[in-house]
Structure formats: structure tokens, C-alpha cells
Motif scaffolding. Structure first.
Motif, PDB file in Angstrom:
ATOM      1  N   MET A 298      34.500 -11.131  -7.328  1.00  0.00           N
ATOM      2  CA  MET A 298      34.306 -11.109  -8.789  1.00  0.00           C
ATOM      3  C   MET A 298      34.997 -12.288  -9.459  1.00  0.00           C
ATOM      4  O   MET A 298      34.459 -12.875 -10.403  1.00  0.00           O
ATOM      5  N   VAL A 299      36.178 -12.655  -8.966  1.00  0.00           N
ATOM      6  CA  VAL A 299      36.882 -13.823  -9.507  1.00  0.00           C
ATOM      7  C   VAL A 299      36.026 -15.063  -9.306  1.00  0.00           C
ATOM      8  O   VAL A 299      35.856 -15.875 -10.225  1.00  0.00           O
ATOM      9  N   ASN A 300      35.444 -15.210  -8.130  1.00  0.00           N
ATOM     10  CA  ASN A 300      34.607 -16.368  -7.834  1.00  0.00           C
ATOM     11  C   ASN A 300      33.298 -16.362  -8.632  1.00  0.00           C
ATOM     12  O   ASN A 300      32.682 -17.416  -8.814  1.00  0.00           O
ATOM     13  N   LEU A 301      32.884 -15.199  -9.121  1.00  0.00           N
ATOM     14  CA  LEU A 301      31.688 -15.110  -9.963  1.00  0.00           C
ATOM     15  C   LEU A 301      32.001 -15.409 -11.430  1.00  0.00           C
ATOM     16  O   LEU A 301      31.109 -15.405 -12.269  1.00  0.00           O
ATOM     17  N   GLY A 302      33.268 -15.640 -11.749  1.00  0.00           N
ATOM     18  CA  GLY A 302      33.632 -16.098 -13.080  1.00  0.00           C
ATOM     19  C   GLY A 302      34.006 -15.018 -14.077  1.00  0.00           C
ATOM     20  O   GLY A 302      33.698 -15.143 -15.256  1.00  0.00           O
ATOM     21  N   ILE A 303      34.695 -13.969 -13.635  1.00  0.00           N
ATOM     22  CA  ILE A 303      35.145 -12.963 -14.600  1.00  0.00           C
ATOM     23  C   ILE A 303      36.253 -13.544 -15.471  1.00  0.00           C
ATOM     24  O   ILE A 303      36.959 -14.466 -15.068  1.00  0.00           O
ATOM     25  N   ASN A 304      36.385 -12.977 -16.686  1.00  0.00           N
ATOM     26  CA  ASN A 304      37.435 -13.394 -17.604  1.00  0.00           C
ATOM     27  C   ASN A 304      38.616 -12.442 -17.607  1.00  0.00           C
ATOM     28  O   ASN A 304      39.675 -12.753 -18.138  1.00  0.00           O
ATOM     29  N   LEU A 305      38.411 -11.241 -17.063  1.00  0.00           N
ATOM     30  CA  LEU A 305      39.445 -10.207 -17.032  1.00  0.00           C
ATOM     31  C   LEU A 305      39.153  -9.287 -15.862  1.00  0.00           C
ATOM     32  O   LEU A 305      37.991  -9.001 -15.565  1.00  0.00           O
ATOM     33  N   LEU A 306      40.206  -8.830 -15.197  1.00  0.00           N
ATOM     34  CA  LEU A 306      40.054  -7.875 -14.090  1.00  0.00           C
ATOM     35  C   LEU A 306      40.684  -6.551 -14.482  1.00  0.00           C
ATOM     36  O   LEU A 306      41.851  -6.500 -14.858  1.00  0.00           O
ATOM     37  N   LEU A 307      39.886  -5.493 -14.399  1.00  0.00           N
ATOM     38  CA  LEU A 307      40.366  -4.121 -14.590  1.00  0.00           C
ATOM     39  C   LEU A 307      40.302  -3.469 -13.218  1.00  0.00           C
ATOM     40  O   LEU A 307      39.232  -3.381 -12.611  1.00  0.00           O
ATOM     41  N   VAL A 308      41.450  -3.035 -12.700  1.00  0.00           N
ATOM     42  CA  VAL A 308      41.495  -2.528 -11.327  1.00  0.00           C
ATOM     43  C   VAL A 308      42.262  -1.217 -11.244  1.00  0.00           C
ATOM     44  O   VAL A 308      43.301  -1.053 -11.871  1.00  0.00           O
TER      45      VAL A 308
END
Length: 186
Positions: A107-117
Motif C-alpha cells: 500500500m505504501v508503494n501504491l502511494g497512500i497518504n496515511l496508514l490505518l492499521v
């Protein structure tokens, strides 16, 4: 007069239906929490997104789709994201932390602006979270706080209050006897 408390306290691998007639208080809290989270994300990224003419993208990493709780949370988050013109990427790890770490990196490599985990394993989630933090992506832990790694925010329920309510419910239903309470992640 004391109000009866919700009965859905046991986490299982299959969806659980509450046996009480009352609506679970969590079902009212989750849409509000999801809305608050989306609004906060929009506010945080508004300036950057406004100039780039792009919609914010939030990556959501959850442990399992088999539990009704996560299904309900995703429905609420999807509704809020649609209303606020936010794109979301959702990944379920099947309760496998190595899989979740790989999904976070994807997901980071797909360009997310924020991670909710919601970490599957709070002690082993640092690999994926550190990957996101190294790329300057804000990380919000939802319901379970990842240990030994940097996060920007933690959103959860007031656990002390939840424990108190569980105790009052048990005492009202079975005031005498011995109790064994098993809950939480593996």
C-alpha cells in the motif's frame, strides 16, 4: 434501574451475532469514530492535495475479514470515505502478521497518504509500520497499539470502561460463581 449491557464480548474466527436485544454501543461508536478519522485525515492532507488536485488515499490494514466487527468497521469507513471524497485501500491479512507487513509495504508503494492499521501481532508489526514511517507516511493504530515502533496516533475504546461494563454485566447475570474471562489477540 440498571441498564443491561451488550453481550458481544467473545472474539471468534467466525462472525458472532449478539444474543441481547439491545444494540451494541460499539455499533453507534464506530461510525462516529470512522467519521472523525476521515475528517482528521482530510484536514491533515488538504493543503497538499488541493495543490496536487488529487484525492487523499488511506491504506487500511486489518487482521481478518471473518470477524463481523471488522466487516462493520469497513462498511462505516467506506461510507465516510465516499462522502468525503477519499480513496481507501483495504487489506485483510488473515491473522498473519508477515502477510500484513507485506500488505502495508504494498500500500505504501501504491502511494497512500496515511496508514490505518490494526496489528495482527502488536509485538511483530514494526517491520511494516517502520517501512511506512521511513517514507514519511503518518501511521494511526486502530484498536491495538503496535509496540516497539513509532506511530502518530492511537484510536481505541476506553478499555477500563469496557472492563467495568463487562464486570457489571456478569455480576447482574450470574452474581455468584467462578469466572474465567478469555479475550484478546493470540
Amino acid at each position: 434501574r440498571q441498564r443491561r449491557l451488550p453481550c458481544r464480548f467473545i472474539r471468534e474466527e467466525r462472525p458472532v451475532r449478539p444474543s441481547c436485544k439491545e444494540v451494541n454501543s460499539r455499533s453507534r461508536l464506530l461510525p462516529a469514530l470512522a467519521g472523525l478519522l476521515v475528517v482528521c485525515c482530510l484536514t491533515a492532507f488538504f493543503c497538499a492535495v488541493a495543490f496536487a488536485d488529487l484525492r487523499p488515499r488511506i491504506g487500511i490494514a486489518l487482521p481478518s475479514f471473518r470477524e463481523s466487527r471488522w466487516q462493520s468497521d469497513i462498511r462505516s469507513l467506506e461510507e465516510q470515505a465516499e462522502r468525503n471524497q477519499v480513496d481507501i485501500l483495504v487489506r485483510f491479512s488473515g491473522n498473519d502478521q508477515k502477510q500484513q507487513n507485506a500488505q502495508i509495504k504494498e500500500m505504501v508503494n501504491l502511494g497512500i497518504n496515511l496508514l490505518l492499521v490494526t496489528p495482527t501481532d502488536v509485538f511483530d508489526a514494526s517491520d511494516g509500520i517502520r517501512y511506512a514511517k521511513e517514507r514519511n507516511i503518518p501511521v494511526v493504530c486502530y484498536d491495538r497499539l503496535a509496540e516497539n515502533c513509532p506511530v502518530d496516533a492511537y484510536i481505541s475504546f476506553e478499555r477500563f470502561n469496557v472492563g467495568e461494563r463487562m464486570g457489571r454485566f456478569l455480576a447482574a447475570v450470574a452474581p455468584k460463581g467462578k469466572y474465567i474471562i478469555l479475550h484478546g489477540p493470540k
